[in-house]
Every structure is written in C-alpha cells, then in structure tokens.
Design a protein around this motif. Structure first.
Motif, PDB file in Angstrom:
ATOM      1  N   GLY A  89       9.168  -2.411  54.470  1.00  0.00           N
ATOM      2  CA  GLY A  89       8.010  -3.271  54.627  1.00  0.00           C
ATOM      3  C   GLY A  89       8.447  -4.693  55.009  1.00  0.00           C
ATOM      4  N   GLU A  90       7.523  -5.493  55.478  1.00  0.00           N
ATOM      5  CA  GLU A  90       7.840  -6.878  55.842  1.00  0.00           C
ATOM      6  C   GLU A  90       7.401  -7.825  54.726  1.00  0.00           C
ATOM      7  OE1 GLU A  90       6.400  -7.923  59.691  1.00  0.00           O
ATOM      8  OE2 GLU A  90       6.921  -5.963  60.480  1.00  0.00           O
ATOM      9  N   ASP A  91       7.794  -7.532  53.503  1.00  0.00           N
ATOM     10  CA  ASP A  91       7.428  -8.386  52.373  1.00  0.00           C
ATOM     11  C   ASP A  91       8.437  -9.435  52.083  1.00  0.00           C
ATOM     12  OD1 ASP A  91       5.060  -7.076  51.920  1.00  0.00           O
ATOM     13  OD2 ASP A  91       5.982  -5.572  50.599  1.00  0.00           O
TER      14      ASP A  91
END
Length: 141
Positions: free
Chosen positions: A139-141
């Motif tokens: 994810g792009e967290d």
C-alpha cells in the motif's frame, strides 16, 4: 461340437469334467453329493483352436492354467450338478470368445497442433498472473 464362434468349434472330447464335493450351498446334501464341477481343457494341444487364439487364451487364463497348458475351471455356485456343468461350460466359451477377439492396433502417435500449444501456453500465463497477485499487499501508506 460346441460352437464358440462361427470359425471355432470345440469337440466335446477335448473337455474333461470331474465332479467333486462342493463347499458352497447345498444344505444337508453338500456332504453326500458331488455337485461341484472341475472342467479341464487342454489349450496347448487343442486342434480346434488357432495358434494365436490359444496364446491369447493362455494369457487370459492366468492362474487357472497349469504348467502343462491345461485350463482348469472349478464351479460350485449352484446346488445341482447339471447347473454347475452348464456354468463351467459357459465360462469356458466366454474365455475362448474373449481370446478370439484380435487385439486393437497400436495407437499412432500424433504431434500437438500449433493452436493447442498456444492455448496451453496462454493458460499457463493466465494462471501465473493469478498467482503473482497473491503476494503481499503493498500500500502507499
């Protein structure tokens, strides 16, 4: 003469029957009367059978064949001697009929077509794509 197929006729002189006491059904009669039948047929020396049929019959017979090439069928399924005789003779005729059928010709090897090769590879690629999506979630967290 016993007709096995239109080409194969077996003389009744070639078949030997012996009556023995049965272990099967029979009630009180089972210890007194010899109802079981032991049918013997000399496959190797039979003038009625063509050579190729005799060879196939010896393979089909398996453990029922003695070392001398005699086929031994024991039948004790019925209470009466006559029915056991008929059953033994029927089994012999069926075995010879099965041996009289010629074996199927060997399968001719063929090469896969180009279309079938392409379908195979496409299926593998599709399956590989599904499996590659099973990895960890990034994810792009």
């Amino acid at each position: 003469m016993i007709e096995v197929t239109p080409e194969i006729l077996i003389s009744e002189d070639e078949i030997t029957e012996r009556f023995i006491r049965a272990a099967g059904p029979g009630g009180q009669n089972v210890n007194k009367v010899s109802t079981a039948v032991e049918l013997r047929f000399d496959v190797r020396r039979s003038p009625s059978l063509p050579n190729d049929v005799a060879v196939r019959l010896m393979k089909l017979a398996g453990r029922r064949l003695t070392q001398d090439g005699v086929l031994v069928l024991s039948v004790m399924t019925h209470r009466s001697q006559e029915r056991n005789r008929a059953e033994a003779l029927q089994r012999l005729v069926e075995l010879i009929r099965k041996a009289a059928e010629p074996p199927p010709p060997p399968r001719k090897r063929t090469r896969p077509t180009l279309a079938s090769k392409v379908r195979r590879v496409e299926g593998k690629v599709r399956r590989g794509g599904v499996k590659s999506l099973r990895g960890k979630v990034r994810g792009e967290d």
